[in-house]
Scaffold this motif. Structure first.
Motif, PDB file in Angstrom:
ATOM      1  N   THR A 121       0.842  -1.190   0.000  1.00 56.06           N
ATOM      2  CA  THR A 121       0.000   0.000   0.000  1.00 56.06           C
ATOM      3  C   THR A 121       0.879   1.242   0.000  1.00 56.06           C
ATOM      4  O   THR A 121       2.049   1.187   0.372  1.00 56.06           O
ATOM      5  N   VAL A 122       0.280   2.344  -0.400  1.00 56.84           N
ATOM      6  CA  VAL A 122       0.949   3.642  -0.347  1.00 56.84           C
ATOM      7  C   VAL A 122       0.029   4.587   0.412  1.00 56.84           C
ATOM      8  O   VAL A 122      -1.160   4.689   0.096  1.00 56.84           O
ATOM      9  N   GLU A 123       0.572   5.244   1.439  1.00 58.62           N
ATOM     10  CA  GLU A 123      -0.203   6.158   2.264  1.00 58.62           C
ATOM     11  C   GLU A 123       0.159   7.588   1.934  1.00 58.62           C
ATOM     12  O   GLU A 123       1.323   7.897   1.707  1.00 58.62           O
ATOM     13  N   GLY A 124      -0.845   8.453   1.913  1.00 56.51           N
ATOM     14  CA  GLY A 124      -0.604   9.861   1.623  1.00 56.51           C
ATOM     15  C   GLY A 124      -1.607  10.745   2.331  1.00 56.51           C
ATOM     16  O   GLY A 124      -2.560  10.272   2.948  1.00 56.51           O
ATOM     17  N   THR A 125      -1.380  12.055   2.244  1.00 56.32           N
ATOM     18  CA  THR A 125      -2.255  13.053   2.841  1.00 56.32           C
ATOM     19  C   THR A 125      -2.679  14.031   1.759  1.00 56.32           C
ATOM     20  O   THR A 125      -1.837  14.510   0.988  1.00 56.32           O
ATOM     21  N   ILE A 126      -3.966  14.351   1.710  1.00 57.71           N
ATOM     22  CA  ILE A 126      -4.474  15.293   0.720  1.00 57.71           C
ATOM     23  C   ILE A 126      -4.057  16.700   1.128  1.00 57.71           C
ATOM     24  O   ILE A 126      -4.336  17.137   2.240  1.00 57.71           O
ATOM     25  N   VAL A 127      -3.390  17.399   0.209  1.00 55.38           N
ATOM     26  CA  VAL A 127      -2.907  18.751   0.484  1.00 55.38           C
ATOM     27  C   VAL A 127      -3.925  19.786   0.021  1.00 55.38           C
ATOM     28  O   VAL A 127      -4.252  20.717   0.762  1.00 55.38           O
ATOM     29  N   LYS A 128      -4.419  19.648  -1.216  1.00 51.12           N
ATOM     30  CA  LYS A 128      -5.408  20.601  -1.717  1.00 51.12           C
ATOM     31  C   LYS A 128      -6.123  20.038  -2.933  1.00 51.12           C
ATOM     32  O   LYS A 128      -5.677  19.077  -3.550  1.00 51.12           O
ATOM     33  N   HIS A 129      -7.250  20.671  -3.260  1.00 54.65           N
ATOM     34  CA  HIS A 129      -7.991  20.411  -4.494  1.00 54.65           C
ATOM     35  C   HIS A 129      -7.856  21.669  -5.343  1.00 54.65           C
ATOM     36  O   HIS A 129      -7.979  22.778  -4.835  1.00 54.65           O
ATOM     37  N   ASP A 130      -7.625  21.507  -6.641  1.00 54.00           N
ATOM     38  CA  ASP A 130      -7.400  22.668  -7.491  1.00 54.00           C
ATOM     39  C   ASP A 130      -7.802  22.338  -8.924  1.00 54.00           C
ATOM     40  O   ASP A 130      -8.247  21.219  -9.206  1.00 54.00           O
ATOM     41  N   LYS A 131      -7.639  23.307  -9.809  1.00 54.39           N
ATOM     42  CA  LYS A 131      -7.898  23.114 -11.230  1.00 54.39           C
ATOM     43  C   LYS A 131      -6.597  23.339 -11.992  1.00 54.39           C
ATOM     44  O   LYS A 131      -5.808  24.214 -11.662  1.00 54.39           O
ATOM     45  N   ALA A 132      -6.391  22.562 -13.049  1.00 53.61           N
ATOM     46  CA  ALA A 132      -5.198  22.692 -13.876  1.00 53.61           C
ATOM     47  C   ALA A 132      -5.324  23.915 -14.781  1.00 53.61           C
ATOM     48  O   ALA A 132      -6.362  24.581 -14.831  1.00 53.61           O
ATOM     49  N   LYS A 133      -4.261  24.195 -15.507  1.00 53.18           N
ATOM     50  CA  LYS A 133      -4.237  25.309 -16.442  1.00 53.18           C
ATOM     51  C   LYS A 133      -5.282  25.105 -17.532  1.00 53.18           C
ATOM     52  O   LYS A 133      -5.526  23.979 -17.964  1.00 53.18           O
ATOM     53  N   LYS A 134      -5.891  26.195 -17.986  1.00 56.14           N
ATOM     54  CA  LYS A 134      -6.942  26.109 -18.995  1.00 56.14           C
ATOM     55  C   LYS A 134      -6.367  25.684 -20.347  1.00 56.14           C
ATOM     56  O   LYS A 134      -5.311  26.150 -20.769  1.00 56.14           O
ATOM     57  N   ILE A 135      -7.088  24.781 -21.000  1.00 51.71           N
ATOM     58  CA  ILE A 135      -6.754  24.421 -22.373  1.00 51.71           C
ATOM     59  C   ILE A 135      -7.882  24.902 -23.286  1.00 51.71           C
ATOM     60  O   ILE A 135      -9.033  25.004 -22.858  1.00 51.71           O
ATOM     61  N   ILE A 136      -7.540  25.214 -24.511  1.00 52.98           N
ATOM     62  CA  ILE A 136      -8.519  25.702 -25.480  1.00 52.98           C
ATOM     63  C   ILE A 136      -8.832  24.584 -26.465  1.00 52.98           C
ATOM     64  O   ILE A 136      -7.930  23.961 -27.031  1.00 52.98           O
TER      65      ILE A 136
END
Length: 120
Positions: A58-73
Motif C-alpha cells: 500500500t501507499v499512504e498519503g495526505t491530501i494537500v489541496k484540491h485545485d484546477k489545472a491550467k486552462k486548455i482551449i
C-alpha cells in the motif's frame, strides 16, 4: 524506493516525501488516503511486479489541496462552411503528499495463515 500505483484510471509513479497531482478525489483536505492498487514496487535493484497488483503493498498519503489545472482551449472549425466553436476546459485534480510506501505483509495476515494451517 518508488511505487507505480493505479488510481482514477491512470498510473502514477509515487515516491516518499513527494507531491503528486492525481484525478480528483472526493475526500477532505488533510485527510489520509491509502492507495492499495500497487502495480509495481522498485527498491534499488530489487523490484516486484504485480499480477495485476502486488499483494500486501500500500501507499499512504495526505491530501494537500484540491485545485484546477491550467486552462486548455478546444477549437473546432469546418473549412468553407462558416462553422467555428471555441471552448475552454480546466481539469480538476487533487494534490497528495506521499507519506509512506508499505511493502510487507501485515502480521495479521501472517497469523491467519498459521492458524488455518494449524487447524487442518
Amino acid at each position: 524506493m518508488y511505487a507505480i500505483v493505479e488510481t482514477g484510471g491512470k498510473q502514477y509513479k509515487l515516491e516518499e516525501g513527494r507531491y503528486v497531482d492525481i484525478e480528483l478525489l472526493h475526500n477532505d483536505v488533510d485527510e489520509k488516503v491509502v492507495f492499495d492498487k500497487v502495480v509495481m514496487l522498485v527498491n534499488g535493484k530489487k523490484s516486484k511486479v504485480g499480477t495485476p497488483y502486488v499483494e500486501a503493498a500500500t501507499v499512504e498519503g495526505t491530501i494537500v489541496k484540491h485545485d484546477k489545472a491550467k486552462k486548455i482551449i478546444v477549437f473546432k472549425q469546418r473549412p468553407k462552411k462558416g462553422y467555428r466553436k471555441k471552448q475552454g476546459h480546466r481539469q480538476q485534480f487533487t494534490r497528495v503528499m506521499i507519506n509512506k510506501i508499505n511493502s510487507k505483509a501485515s502480521k495479521k495476515a501472517a497469523s491467519d495463515t498459521t492458524n488455518e494451517a494449524g487447524e487442518e
